[in-house]
Design a protein around this motif. Structure first.
Motif, PDB file in Angstrom:
ATOM      1  N   GLN A  36      23.080 -41.883  10.548  1.00 31.54           N
ATOM      2  CA  GLN A  36      22.293 -42.472  11.627  1.00 31.54           C
ATOM      3  C   GLN A  36      22.200 -43.985  11.497  1.00 31.54           C
ATOM      4  OE1 GLN A  36      18.529 -40.459  11.644  1.00 31.54           O
ATOM      5  NE2 GLN A  36      19.374 -38.527  12.397  1.00 31.54           N
ATOM      6  N   ARG A  37      22.051 -44.466  10.267  1.00 34.09           N
ATOM      7  CA  ARG A  37      21.986 -45.915  10.073  1.00 34.09           C
ATOM      8  C   ARG A  37      23.309 -46.570  10.454  1.00 34.09           C
ATOM      9  NH1 ARG A  37      22.680 -50.079   6.455  1.00 34.09           N
ATOM     10  NH2 ARG A  37      20.952 -51.565   6.328  1.00 34.09           N
ATOM     11  N   THR A  38      24.425 -45.921  10.107  1.00 34.36           N
ATOM     12  CA  THR A  38      25.731 -46.453  10.487  1.00 34.36           C
ATOM     13  C   THR A  38      25.876 -46.502  12.007  1.00 34.36           C
ATOM     14  OG1 THR A  38      26.696 -45.578   8.452  1.00 34.36           O
ATOM     15  CG2 THR A  38      28.223 -46.122  10.227  1.00 34.36           C
ATOM     16  N   GLN A  39      25.391 -45.459  12.692  1.00 37.11           N
ATOM     17  CA  GLN A  39      25.457 -45.451  14.148  1.00 37.11           C
ATOM     18  C   GLN A  39      24.640 -46.591  14.753  1.00 37.11           C
ATOM     19  OE1 GLN A  39      24.125 -41.527  15.140  1.00 37.11           O
ATOM     20  NE2 GLN A  39      26.124 -40.573  14.782  1.00 37.11           N
ATOM     21  N   VAL A  40      23.454 -46.847  14.161  1.00 35.67           N
ATOM     22  CA  VAL A  40      22.618 -47.946  14.658  1.00 35.67           C
ATOM     23  C   VAL A  40      23.332 -49.279  14.481  1.00 35.67           C
ATOM     24  CG1 VAL A  40      20.477 -49.218  14.258  1.00 35.67           C
ATOM     25  CG2 VAL A  40      20.446 -46.721  14.307  1.00 35.67           C
ATOM     26  N   VAL A  41      23.934 -49.482  13.297  1.00 36.76           N
ATOM     27  CA  VAL A  41      24.641 -50.745  13.041  1.00 36.76           C
ATOM     28  C   VAL A  41      25.810 -50.911  14.002  1.00 36.76           C
ATOM     29  CG1 VAL A  41      26.019 -52.001  11.348  1.00 36.76           C
ATOM     30  CG2 VAL A  41      23.924 -50.848  10.634  1.00 36.76           C
ATOM     31  N   HIS A  42      26.589 -49.828  14.220  1.00 39.77           N
ATOM     32  CA  HIS A  42      27.705 -49.906  15.164  1.00 39.77           C
ATOM     33  C   HIS A  42      27.210 -50.200  16.578  1.00 39.77           C
ATOM     34  CE1 HIS A  42      30.889 -49.014  12.439  1.00 39.77           C
ATOM     35  NE2 HIS A  42      30.463 -47.796  12.145  1.00 39.77           N
ATOM     36  N   ASN A  43      26.084 -49.594  16.956  1.00 43.91           N
ATOM     37  CA  ASN A  43      25.539 -49.809  18.295  1.00 43.91           C
ATOM     38  C   ASN A  43      25.075 -51.248  18.484  1.00 43.91           C
ATOM     39  OD1 ASN A  43      24.859 -48.486  20.858  1.00 43.91           O
ATOM     40  ND2 ASN A  43      22.743 -48.957  20.305  1.00 43.91           N
ATOM     41  N   VAL A  44      24.438 -51.817  17.426  1.00 48.34           N
ATOM     42  CA  VAL A  44      24.001 -53.224  17.505  1.00 48.34           C
ATOM     43  C   VAL A  44      25.200 -54.145  17.675  1.00 48.34           C
ATOM     44  CG1 VAL A  44      22.966 -55.092  16.177  1.00 48.34           C
ATOM     45  CG2 VAL A  44      21.861 -52.856  16.236  1.00 48.34           C
ATOM     46  N   LYS A  45      26.255 -53.893  16.916  1.00 48.05           N
ATOM     47  CA  LYS A  45      27.454 -54.726  17.039  1.00 48.05           C
ATOM     48  C   LYS A  45      28.071 -54.590  18.422  1.00 48.05           C
ATOM     49  CE  LYS A  45      28.686 -54.698  12.123  1.00 48.05           C
ATOM     50  NZ  LYS A  45      29.707 -54.303  11.109  1.00 48.05           N
ATOM     51  N   LEU A  46      28.079 -53.353  18.956  1.00 53.00           N
ATOM     52  CA  LEU A  46      28.665 -53.143  20.274  1.00 53.00           C
ATOM     53  C   LEU A  46      27.844 -53.822  21.360  1.00 53.00           C
ATOM     54  CD1 LEU A  46      30.761 -51.696  22.053  1.00 53.00           C
ATOM     55  CD2 LEU A  46      29.235 -49.715  22.093  1.00 53.00           C
ATOM     56  N   MET A  47      26.504 -53.686  21.291  1.00 54.41           N
ATOM     57  CA  MET A  47      25.640 -54.301  22.307  1.00 54.41           C
ATOM     58  C   MET A  47      25.636 -55.828  22.197  1.00 54.41           C
ATOM     59  SD  MET A  47      24.552 -51.913  24.169  1.00 54.41           S
ATOM     60  CE  MET A  47      24.268 -50.153  24.209  1.00 54.41           C
ATOM     61  N   GLY A  48      25.784 -56.326  20.978  1.00 52.33           N
ATOM     62  CA  GLY A  48      25.808 -57.773  20.808  1.00 52.33           C
ATOM     63  C   GLY A  48      27.137 -58.403  21.180  1.00 52.33           C
ATOM     64  N   ASN A  49      28.166 -57.598  21.331  1.00 52.23           N
ATOM     65  CA  ASN A  49      29.489 -58.099  21.726  1.00 52.23           C
ATOM     66  C   ASN A  49      30.032 -57.212  22.837  1.00 52.23           C
ATOM     67  OD1 ASN A  49      30.230 -60.195  19.408  1.00 52.23           O
ATOM     68  ND2 ASN A  49      29.286 -58.393  18.442  1.00 52.23           N
ATOM     69  N   PRO A  50      29.467 -57.346  24.060  1.00 52.15           N
ATOM     70  CA  PRO A  50      29.902 -56.473  25.159  1.00 52.15           C
ATOM     71  C   PRO A  50      31.348 -56.750  25.573  1.00 52.15           C
ATOM     72  CG  PRO A  50      28.429 -58.183  25.963  1.00 52.15           C
ATOM     73  CD  PRO A  50      28.417 -58.291  24.472  1.00 52.15           C
ATOM     74  N   LYS A  51      31.889 -55.808  26.328  1.00 51.61           N
ATOM     75  CA  LYS A  51      33.269 -55.919  26.795  1.00 51.61           C
ATOM     76  C   LYS A  51      33.398 -57.002  27.865  1.00 51.61           C
ATOM     77  CE  LYS A  51      34.195 -52.286  24.286  1.00 51.61           C
ATOM     78  NZ  LYS A  51      34.931 -52.398  23.006  1.00 51.61           N
ATOM     79  N   TRP A  52      34.616 -57.479  27.996  1.00 49.77           N
ATOM     80  CA  TRP A  52      34.928 -58.512  28.991  1.00 49.77           C
ATOM     81  C   TRP A  52      35.798 -57.925  30.094  1.00 49.77           C
ATOM     82  CZ3 TRP A  52      33.440 -63.647  29.298  1.00 49.77           C
ATOM     83  CH2 TRP A  52      32.725 -64.153  28.178  1.00 49.77           C
ATOM     84  N   ALA A  53      35.493 -58.310  31.322  1.00 54.63           N
ATOM     85  CA  ALA A  53      36.331 -57.957  32.462  1.00 54.63           C
ATOM     86  C   ALA A  53      37.123 -59.202  32.854  1.00 54.63           C
ATOM     87  CB  ALA A  53      35.496 -57.476  33.643  1.00 54.63           C
ATOM     88  N   ILE A  54      38.408 -59.176  32.639  1.00 47.39           N
ATOM     89  CA  ILE A  54      39.262 -60.354  32.854  1.00 47.39           C
ATOM     90  C   ILE A  54      40.371 -60.001  33.853  1.00 47.39           C
ATOM     91  CG2 ILE A  54      40.715 -62.083  31.742  1.00 47.39           C
ATOM     92  CD1 ILE A  54      39.337 -61.408  29.108  1.00 47.39           C
ATOM     93  N   PRO A  55      40.402 -60.657  34.995  1.00 52.33           N
ATOM     94  CA  PRO A  55      41.533 -60.433  35.916  1.00 52.33           C
ATOM     95  C   PRO A  55      42.848 -60.853  35.258  1.00 52.33           C
ATOM     96  CG  PRO A  55      39.721 -61.558  37.026  1.00 52.33           C
ATOM     97  CD  PRO A  55      39.402 -61.563  35.564  1.00 52.33           C
ATOM     98  N   LYS A  56      43.874 -60.119  35.500  1.00 51.23           N
ATOM     99  CA  LYS A  56      45.159 -60.448  34.901  1.00 51.23           C
ATOM    100  C   LYS A  56      45.663 -61.814  35.355  1.00 51.23           C
ATOM    101  CE  LYS A  56      46.699 -55.696  34.172  1.00 51.23           C
ATOM    102  NZ  LYS A  56      47.765 -54.699  34.453  1.00 51.23           N
ATOM    103  N   THR A  57      45.190 -62.228  36.515  1.00 53.17           N
ATOM    104  CA  THR A  57      45.652 -63.520  37.042  1.00 53.17           C
ATOM    105  C   THR A  57      44.820 -64.691  36.572  1.00 53.17           C
ATOM    106  OG1 THR A  57      44.300 -63.131  39.020  1.00 53.17           O
ATOM    107  CG2 THR A  57      46.630 -62.458  39.102  1.00 53.17           C
ATOM    108  N   ALA A  58      43.821 -64.452  35.692  1.00 48.45           N
ATOM    109  CA  ALA A  58      42.942 -65.541  35.253  1.00 48.45           C
ATOM    110  C   ALA A  58      43.632 -66.463  34.270  1.00 48.45           C
ATOM    111  CB  ALA A  58      41.671 -64.983  34.629  1.00 48.45           C
ATOM    112  N   GLY A  59      44.699 -66.006  33.639  1.00 49.15           N
ATOM    113  CA  GLY A  59      45.433 -66.863  32.709  1.00 49.15           C
ATOM    114  C   GLY A  59      44.708 -67.082  31.395  1.00 49.15           C
TER     115      GLY A  59
END
Length: 245
Positions: A193-216
Motif C-alpha cells: 500500500q505504501r508503494t502504491q501511495v508513492v507511485h500515485n504521488v509521483k503520477l499525480m505530481g507529473n501528469p501526462k502531456w497532450a502534444i499535437p504532432k504538429t507542435a514541433g
C-alpha cells in the motif's frame, strides 16, 4: 510463604536467596536474552539444565531450535520418547574429554561435511565434531558422535532436563509460531500500500502531456525541472497537461 508461620517464611526467603544466587552465577539474564531472541524469531527454544561434574554445579543453557531433534512424526514435544541436542566441538577437545575413543573420533566425519547440516542455517568450521546428547523419557542418557556412543548413563532428576518453550502453541503442530511470522503478511500489505501511495504521488505530481504532432516539440524537451521552457510551433497547437482524475 505457604503460611504466616516463621518456618514457612524462612523457607520462602531461603528459596528466593538461592534463586538469586543461581540467577547471578549462571548469568541467566544474558542466557534468557539469547533464548528470547530464538523464541521471538522462530517460535521455539529449548532450555537445557545439566550437572557438570568438573565444577560440581548445575548449569542452564539455551539451545537453538535448529539443534533440537525429536522422535519422528510426533506433534507434541512431550509425546517424543527422546530429545536430542546437537552441539559442535573442536576435535581435540572431544578427544581430551573421551581419550579412550580418540582413534574413533579422529575417523568421525567432520561436522562441516555432514549431510544433515543446512548451510543456510549453520556454518561450521572443518575441525568441529558434531555431538548428539540424547535424553530418553525412561531415564537413559547418552552422548554420541555419529554412530559412536561416547557416554551412556542415566539422568535422575524429577523433571525432564530439556524444557521446550514455544511462543505460540498451535494444536497438532510440533514447532511454535514466533512473534515475527504473523506480522509478515501485515508487513507485506503495508509495503504494497505504501508503494502504491508513492507511485500515485509521483503520477499525480507529473501528469501526462497532450502534444499535437504538429507542435514541433522535441521528445526530450519535457522534463520535471521547475521553470523549464517549452518551445512549440503556435500553428501546430500548444501542449497541455492532462489533469488526472
Amino acid at each position: 510463604p505457604a503460611s504466616p508461620s516463621n518456618e514457612d517464611i524462612i523457607k520462602a526467603k531461603s528459596s528466593e536467596i538461592a534463586l538469586q544466587y543461581y540467577w547471578h552465577r549462571e548469568d541467566m539474564e544474558s542466557k534468557l536474552h539469547r533464548a528470547i531472541q530464538w523464541l521471538l524469531v522462530t517460535g521455539t527454544v529449548a532450555m537445557h539444565s545439566y550437572y557438570d561434574a568438573d565444577d560440581g554445579a548445575v548449569h542452564s543453557e539455551p539451545v537453538s531450535p535448529y539443534d533440537v531433534l525429536f522422535e519422528e512424526k510426533v506433534t507434541e514435544p512431550r509425546d517424543s520418547q527422546w530429545v536430542a541436542l546437537r552441539s559442535y566441538h573442536v576435535e581435540e577437545d572431544v578427544k581430551k574429554a573421551y581419550p579412550k575413543y580418540a582413534d574413533e573420533i579422529a575417523s568421525t566425519q567432520n561436522a562441516g561435511d555432514g549431510p544433515s547440516l543446512d548451510s543456510n542455517l549453520h556454518t561450521v568450521p572443518d575441525d568441529r565434531i558434531e555431538l548428539m546428547e540424547v535424553y530418553w523419557r525412561d531415564g537413559r542418557h547418552a552422548i554420541l558422535a555419529g554412530d559412536l556412543y561416547l557416554y551412556k548413563g542415566t539422568w535422575k532428576t524429577k523433571t525432564f532436563p530439556v524444557q521446550i518453550i514455544r511462543y505460540t502453541e498451535v494444536p497438532g503442530r510440533l514447532w511454535g509460531i514466533g512473534l515475527m511470522q504473523p506480522l509478515l503478511d501485515l508487513q507485506r500489505l503495508y509495503n504494497e500500500q505504501r508503494t502504491q501511495v508513492v507511485h500515485n504521488v509521483k503520477l499525480m505530481g507529473n501528469p501526462k502531456w497532450a502534444i499535437p504532432k504538429t507542435a514541433g516539440i522535441n521528445a526530450s524537451a519535457l522534463t520535471n525541472r521547475p521553470g523549464e521552457k517549452i518551445y512549440f510551433n503556435p500553428a501546430g497547437g500548444a501542449p497541455s497537461q492532462i489533469q488526472p482524475v
